[in-house]
Design a protein around this motif. Structure first.
Motif, PDB file in Angstrom:
ATOM      1  N   ALA A 129      81.458  26.162  -1.016  1.00 27.27           N
ATOM      2  CA  ALA A 129      82.292  27.498  -1.253  1.00 27.27           C
ATOM      3  C   ALA A 129      83.490  26.683  -2.305  1.00 27.27           C
ATOM      4  CB  ALA A 129      82.938  28.157  -0.289  1.00 27.27           C
ATOM      5  N   ARG A 130      83.786  25.352  -1.923  1.00 27.67           N
ATOM      6  CA  ARG A 130      85.199  24.664  -2.680  1.00 27.67           C
ATOM      7  C   ARG A 130      84.285  24.113  -3.922  1.00 27.67           C
ATOM      8  NH1 ARG A 130      87.574  21.207   1.956  1.00 27.67           N
ATOM      9  NH2 ARG A 130      89.043  20.698   0.142  1.00 27.67           N
ATOM     10  N   SER A 172      86.464  37.828 -12.316  1.00 23.95           N
ATOM     11  CA  SER A 172      85.813  36.774 -12.789  1.00 23.95           C
ATOM     12  C   SER A 172      84.977  36.738 -14.045  1.00 23.95           C
ATOM     13  CB  SER A 172      84.601  36.798 -11.457  1.00 23.95           C
ATOM     14  OG  SER A 172      85.416  36.623 -10.165  1.00 23.95           O
ATOM     15  N   ARG A 205      79.649  33.829 -11.520  1.00 26.38           N
ATOM     16  CA  ARG A 205      79.342  34.131 -10.126  1.00 26.38           C
ATOM     17  C   ARG A 205      79.943  32.735  -9.138  1.00 26.38           C
ATOM     18  NH1 ARG A 205      73.070  33.584  -9.641  1.00 26.38           N
ATOM     19  NH2 ARG A 205      73.453  31.237  -9.713  1.00 26.38           N
ATOM     20  N   ALA A 206      80.105  31.550 -10.027  1.00 29.81           N
ATOM     21  CA  ALA A 206      80.578  30.482  -9.292  1.00 29.81           C
ATOM     22  C   ALA A 206      82.057  30.598  -9.216  1.00 29.81           C
ATOM     23  CB  ALA A 206      80.225  29.132 -10.308  1.00 29.81           C
ATOM     24  N   ILE A 207      82.961  31.169 -10.120  1.00 29.60           N
ATOM     25  CA  ILE A 207      84.108  31.255 -10.172  1.00 29.60           C
ATOM     26  C   ILE A 207      84.870  32.328  -9.208  1.00 29.60           C
ATOM     27  CG2 ILE A 207      84.796  29.902 -12.085  1.00 29.60           C
ATOM     28  CD1 ILE A 207      85.310  32.284 -13.662  1.00 29.60           C
ATOM     29  N   ALA A 208      83.983  33.233  -8.706  1.00 27.35           N
ATOM     30  CA  ALA A 208      84.081  34.589  -8.033  1.00 27.35           C
ATOM     31  C   ALA A 208      84.725  33.900  -6.647  1.00 27.35           C
ATOM     32  CB  ALA A 208      83.143  35.441  -7.834  1.00 27.35           C
ATOM     33  N   VAL A 209      84.281  32.807  -6.398  1.00 29.51           N
ATOM     34  CA  VAL A 209      84.544  32.439  -4.955  1.00 29.51           C
ATOM     35  C   VAL A 209      85.917  31.449  -5.079  1.00 29.51           C
ATOM     36  CG1 VAL A 209      83.317  31.315  -2.966  1.00 29.51           C
ATOM     37  CG2 VAL A 209      81.903  32.113  -4.907  1.00 29.51           C
ATOM     38  N   ASN A 210      86.264  31.364  -6.130  1.00 31.43           N
ATOM     39  CA  ASN A 210      87.506  30.426  -6.400  1.00 31.43           C
ATOM     40  C   ASN A 210      87.223  28.900  -5.731  1.00 31.43           C
ATOM     41  OD1 ASN A 210      89.883  29.850  -7.424  1.00 31.43           O
ATOM     42  ND2 ASN A 210      90.980  30.434  -5.521  1.00 31.43           N
ATOM     43  N   ASN A 241      92.412  26.008 -14.242  1.00 28.56           N
ATOM     44  CA  ASN A 241      92.481  26.285 -12.851  1.00 28.56           C
ATOM     45  C   ASN A 241      91.560  25.293 -12.089  1.00 28.56           C
ATOM     46  OD1 ASN A 241      94.233  28.544 -13.174  1.00 28.56           O
ATOM     47  ND2 ASN A 241      92.656  29.383 -14.350  1.00 28.56           N
TER      48      ASN A 241
END
Lengths: 296, 436, 459
Positions: A129-130, A172, A205-210, A241
């Motif tokens: 997730a990170r 996102s 999709r990937a950056i939606a999880v921040n 970011n």
């Protein structure tokens, strides 16, 4: 300094004991070749990830040899090198995607901030997730565009309620530069988009999880030049970011998007340095041969 | 191109804490899911073990059969009153009387019609036949006295194997108190013995469980499968070769392909209806004959062989074909000399698997009358016959405990054949597996 | 008997092959290059001329000989036998056959029968002798013809290949003829049936009791032929089977392909597939003798009324039979989902089960639905388990503890045992067969279509 086979075996032993991996040592044949010293400064002032002495073995075959490198916060770092050089393998170590491959062993130290990501206490779910990832071929799920982006937040339980999710999905997509194109068809399947759009959907999709770090494994190799340009532009914006690690086979792309570049060759990290310096004034003969097109 | 993200930015969340909070719940769900999977696999495996265990535990006693040692006096007055050793007379003599006399000699105290009948009921009616055979083979026996092991009746056999509850009320069990008493006496005297059950493999069906065997059914299966193989293998291989190597790609071959795929999924009983309507009613072939059974089963097996055959043919690389055509072979020579030999192991594997399936098939054979009670062992393709699975079906309907045992034993034989055939297929595949 | 003739024919053909080859050498004066084809083709050419015409005559002869002889024998019988109604005449003919075969006959043979049997034997001997002569002389004629035709310019290879080609094409049409045979036989008999029983009654009637049609002259002998209870029973049992087979089969496939270690998979997968290799009659035996009494016992101990031939027992065992079917089909489908889907999900931090539930299953759904449809069609057409473990009386109920009957059970009961062939009772079996064929065909076509579409999506 070249490590002998005995030392490598001892290293592996220790690593196995420390990690309690399941594969018995007897099943692993270790062949440690001489490795080459890295040229250039591997450390940075503000590191996000610190990798030290990373070795990867596929059923005993060494794919990566003693790689040590820092990845700085909010930088774009590019890994280049001829195919089979280990750059993708190394990338997949950074979010432990190699775990899904049986008989693949990673030995060494990789830290994300202060956490050793191969430590037992680190959960691979949390790690991924990170540290998000974008793949070579766009791989949207066979779901709607909306559901593709909402997938990560949903499984991690990041939002409460529909309104919040709507906002997150839109934000996102916006950040991935896709919102304008798909605003009116969020419920259409993700596979209905063009290749470049699909890849940006995967980035959304990937950056939606921040995530803190985004790994990109040749993200443009399946795309046409215009779509590639869009993604490259996007990478540049995302740097604000996120920390971005990109593997690419195109030297021009590395030169365009990255601040630092690392050159891999047959499992060795040969040279690391500022992108400008690598491309104008490489210090290692192999790097020079590669960027001047002698091979690769 | 600058972008302003609306504030508060939904993307700015601390992923680490959020994910951490969700972890226990998610790992529990993960473990649960894994458990469901493991339980499903274990259930499946448990069914395998349960079925095999159930059938083997029921069936293995049937491989032994109880015999009673009876002192037989080959009384010339009964066998050959004329004393001229006329074979006709020897054939038709009342050997059952000798058995009865023998039984009376063992238990001289038994009197009364009912009692005596109960006593005679201890041995099978097969005893008379046994004595007849002995005398016909060796007429010297006449006048002699011998201790002979005679087949015990099914009830005695069941009692000896411990499958009759002695504590039950007398009216509720097939064997009566006095009979149990005699059996116990005989057992104490060592005159009861369990021997390997050769009858099971040497005789045909019978109404008496102790005399019933599977030889008839085995021969029936053999004839039926022989027909099936002789028809379906060449035709199946020919079809596969035609479709894969020669057929033009057009509507007609598409139709054939669709047909074959659908035939593979048509319920077997429908093939039985076909056999009944076409082979028996239209062509007038005999009912209950292995010939018709073989015809029906070969139609069922064809799709299996064709599909396997085509798979085997496609696995032969085109380079072989080009090489053969390149040296001037005709297309048929190319197939016959090069492609077919290379594909043959795969085709044989598919055929054996198809034949194993045909061996276990029973539903369509019920339709064409291979379900009759047939005592004789069939000797040709047109004799009335039944097959092993149908024999199992027939026996399973009979209430006697001894038949349950024999049914299970027949199932064990059937399964053994299946295992051998499938094992053969696996060995063949392993042995000739080729990586191009 | 016929086998010997066939073997003789084969032997003769082998001789013909050598003869043809020799002849080719002779006509070429030993210079093979002068020949159009290789000598072996001339051999095959001769052998085919020897074998094929004789075989065709042989086949036709033995197909029709018996019927022909019986007609002759019947014609020669005394009038009181000859003029019996057809069904009794059938019995007489049967007795006759038994008498000839030396088997037991139902009654003591009367002189007329004995005479007929002698007549039969005589005709058979003559017929067989004629058959031998005809077949063998045809074979020899064929050889002679081929022997004379052989010359260096004879295109033997092309002719032999043409014959082989015809054989290949003929073989490939067998599948079509089989389907045609199935359709024609069930449709033809069904039409006869629907002339006696209205099609609407058959399709929508709620009563099924064909057993009332015992005698042809009985009043109201048509019985009741409403097939709804049969289809309801079939659906009930198949439904129970699917309730067992789908979760277990699907979860097994998922576990084996996503979780299990390669070692465990290598053992467990074939072990599960053993279930697919067990003959259905064994399942039926297991259902009738082990499962049904067990369920009854358990039910009774809980104070429930359980029929001894409960739908539950048959459905349960059928479910076990279908497990490997569902699991191996789902396994194929799940493995067809590209690895990149899994990677994409794992890279976002999804756990394995989340990936399976939220990505894999939705992606594989069409394929899984297709496999389930195939499994349903299998369950509907399954015969032995229900014949042995399900009931005979047609109850219209949804209670799994009661006995129901199915389409296949009725087909079997209607067609085993002796009955006249054109009674509605017998014909009803064909009408049921037609329905069964149509339903399973539709299910199969849909399922194969769905699965194919699904595969193309990922290719």
């Amino acid at each position: 300094m070249s490590t002998t086979i005995i030392e490598a075996k001892a290293n592996l032993d220790n690593a196995l004991n420390a990690e309690g991996r399941q594969i018995p040592l007897s099943s692993v044949q270790i062949t440690d070749y001489d490795h080459r010293q890295t040229v250039g400064k591997i450390t940075v002032d503000n590191p996000k990830m610190i990798c030290r002495d990373v070795n990867v073995y596929y059923t005993g075959k060494q794919a990566l040899k003693h790689v040590s490198i820092d990845i700085g916060a909010n930088e774009v770092i590019a890994f280049i090198g001829p195919s089979g050089c280990g750059k993708s393998t190394f990338l997949r170590c950074l979010n432990r995607m190699n775990d899904t491959i049986p008989f693949c062993q990673v030995i060494g130290e990789i830290k994300l901030d202060q956490d050793d990501i191969y430590d037992k206490s680190i959960d691979v779910v949390q790690l991924r997730a990170r540290v998000g990832m974008v793949f070579q071929k766009p791989n949207p799920f066979p779901k709607s565009i909306y559901e593709n982006v909402a997938y990560g937040p949903r499984i991690h339980g990041m939002v409460d309620g529909k309104a919040e999710m709507d906002e997150l999905v839109r934000a996102s997509l916006e950040r991935a530069g896709l919102l304008k194109e798909v605003e009116n068809r969020l419920s259409e399947p993700g596979t209905s988009l063009s290749g470049g759009q699909q890849q940006r959907l995967c980035i959304a999709r990937a950056i939606a999880v921040n995530p803190e770090v985004i790994l990109m494994d040749e993200p443009c190799s399946a795309l046409d030049p215009i779509a590639t340009a869009k993604i490259e532009e996007l990478i540049d914006e995302l740097r604000e970011n996120y920390t971005i690690v990109i593997v690419t086979h195109s030297m021009q792309q590395a030169a365009r998007v990255s601040q630092r570049t690392a050159y891999f060759h047959l499992g060795d990290l040969i040279e690391i340095g500022e992108t400008d310096q690598i491309f104008t004034n490489p210090k290692h003969k192999l790097t020079e041969d590669y960027i001047t097109g002698r091979f690769g | 191109m600058n972008k302003v993200i609306s504030s508060p930015d939904p993307l700015q969340r601390n992923i680490k804490t959020i994910v951490n909070a969700s972890l226990p719940r998610r790992h529990a769900a993960e473990r649960r899911f894994r458990w469901y999977g493991l339980i499903a696999v274990s259930l499946g495996l448990a069914f395998v073990v349960l079925m095999f265990g159930n059938i083997i535990s029921k069936g293995y006693p049937a491989f032994w059969q109880t015999y009673i040692q009876v002192p037989i006096q080959f009384d010339p007055a009964v066998i050959d009153p004329q004393g001229n050793r006329d074979p006709q007379a020897l054939q038709s003599a009342d050997y059952a009387a000798l058995v009865r006399a023998g039984m009376r000699r063992m238990f001289p105290a038994v009197e009364g019609r009912l009692e005596l009948r109960a006593l005679y009921g201890l041995v099978s009616s097969d005893g008379a036949l046994e004595l007849q055979n002995r005398v016909l083979q060796n007429p010297e026996l006449i006048g002699a006295e011998q201790e002979i092991w005679l087949l015990a009746s099914a009830n005695v056999d069941t009692l000896i194997k411990g499958n009759i509850e002695r504590s039950l009320d007398e009216t509720e069990r097939p064997i009566k108190d006095n009979q149990i008493g005699w059996v116990d006496q005989l057992q104490a005297a060592g005159q009861i013995e369990k021997q390997f059950n050769t009858i099971l493999f040497s005789s045909g069906d019978s109404r008496e469980p102790e005399q019933a065997g599977i030889r008839g059914a085995l021969m029936g299966s053999f004839y039926t499968l022989l027909i099936t193989f002789l028809l379906s293998f060449p035709i199946g291989v020919a079809t596969a070769v035609y479709l894969e190597e020669f057929a033009p790609k057009n509507r007609w071959t598409d139709l054939i392909e669709v047909n074959i795929n659908n035939l593979a999924a048509v319920p077997s009983i429908v093939f039985g209806l076909l056999g009944l309507a076409v082979f028996i009613n239209f062509f007038g072939l005999p009912r209950s004959a292995p010939l018709v059974g073989g015809l029906v089963l070969s139609l069922m097996t064809l799709p299996v062989i064709i599909i396997a055959g085509r798979a085997a043919l496609t696995s032969v690389p085109p380079s072989i074909r080009e090489a053969a055509l390149g040296v001037g072979a005709s297309k048929l020579q190319m197939v016959g000399h090069h492609v077919l030999p290379l594909a043959m192991p795969g085709m044989l594997t598919g055929s054996i698997i198809g034949m194993a399936r045909a061996l276990g098939e029973s539903a369509p054979l019920l339709m064409i009358g291979m379900v009759a009670f047939i005592v004789d062992v069939p000797k040709s393709f047109t004799d009335p016959a039944t097959v092993l699975p149908v024999q199992i079906f027939l026996w399973s309907d009979l209430p006697e405990r001894a038949f349950v045992e024999r049914t299970s034993a027949a199932i064990m034989v059937l399964l053994a054949f299946m295992i051998v055939m499938n094992g053969l297929a696996i060995i063949l595949r392993k042995r000739f597996e080729r990586r191009w | 008997m016929f086998i010997y003739l066939f073997l003789s024919l084969l032997l003769l053909s082998a001789g013909a092959y050598h003869l043809g080859r020799k002849r080719a050498f002779v006509v070429a004066n030993g210079h093979i290059r002068k020949l159009h084809s290789l000598p072996s083709f001339y051999g095959s050419y001769t052998a085919l001329w020897c074998f094929l015409p004789a075989l065709i005559v042989f086949g036709l002869w033995i197909t029709f000989q018996q019927g022909f002889i019986i007609d002759l024998v019947v014609a020669g019988m005394p009038p009181e036998l000859r003029n019996l109604p057809p069904d009794q005449l059938n019995l007489v003919v049967n007795d006759l056959k038994n008498l000839v075969g030396g088997n037991f006959v139902s009654s003591a043979p009367n002189p007329a029968m004995l005479a007929a049997a002698d007549h039969y034997r005589h005709l058979r001997t003559v017929g067989n002798a004629a058959l031998w002569v005809t077949v063998l002389s045809l074979a020899i004629l064929g050889v002679v013809h081929a022997w004379r035709a052989i010359s260096p310019t004879l295109r033997a290879r092309n002719r032999v290949e043409r014959v082989v080609n015809v054989f290949l094409i003929a073989s490939s049409t067998i599948a079509i003829f089989t389907t045609l045979g199935i359709v024609l036989s069930v449709v033809f008999e069904s039409i006869l049936f629907f002339q006696k029983v209205p099609i609407s009654e058959f399709l929508f009637g709620l009563q099924w009791s064909p057993q009332t049609a015992l005698r042809a002259d009985q009043t109201g002998s048509s019985g009741a032929f409403g097939s709804v209870p049969l289809f309801a029973g079939t659906l009930l049992i198949s439904g129970i089977a699917m309730v067992i087979a789908v979760p277990i089969g699907l979860m097994s496939a998922l576990f084996l392909s996503e979780y299990a270690t390669p070692k465990f998979r290598a053992v467990a997968k074939p072990a599960l597939e053993v279930l697919a290799g067990i003959p259905t009659v064994v399942y039926g035996f297991f259902a009738a003798l082990t499962v049904a009494p067990l369920i009854r016992e358990i039910g009774t101990s809980m104070g429930l009324h359980v029929a001894s031939e409960s739908a539950l027992a048959a459905g349960l065992v059928m479910g076990i039979m279908i497990i490997p079917f569902v699991s191996s089909l789902s396994d194929d489908v799940i493995n067809a989902v590209p690895q990149s889907m899994r990677d994409g999900s794992y890279a976002l931090g999804a756990t394995k089960s989340e990936t399976i539930k939220r990505v894999l299953l939705p992606a594989a759904l069409p394929g899984i639905v297709g496999s389930i449809l195939l499994a349903v069609s299998r369950a509907i057409g399954e015969t032995m388990i229900v014949v042995m473990a399900a009931g005979l009386s047609a109850n219209l109920t949804a209670n799994p503890l009661e006995a129901v009957t199915t389409v296949t059970v009725q087909i079997v009961t209607l067609l085993t045992g002796d009955q006249e062939f054109d009674s509605p009772k017998t014909l009803a079996a064909f009408a049921l067969g037609l329905m069964l064929f149509i339903v399973t065909l539709i299910l199969n076509i849909i399922a194969l279509q769905v699965v194919r579409k699904y595969r193309e999506q990922y290719e």
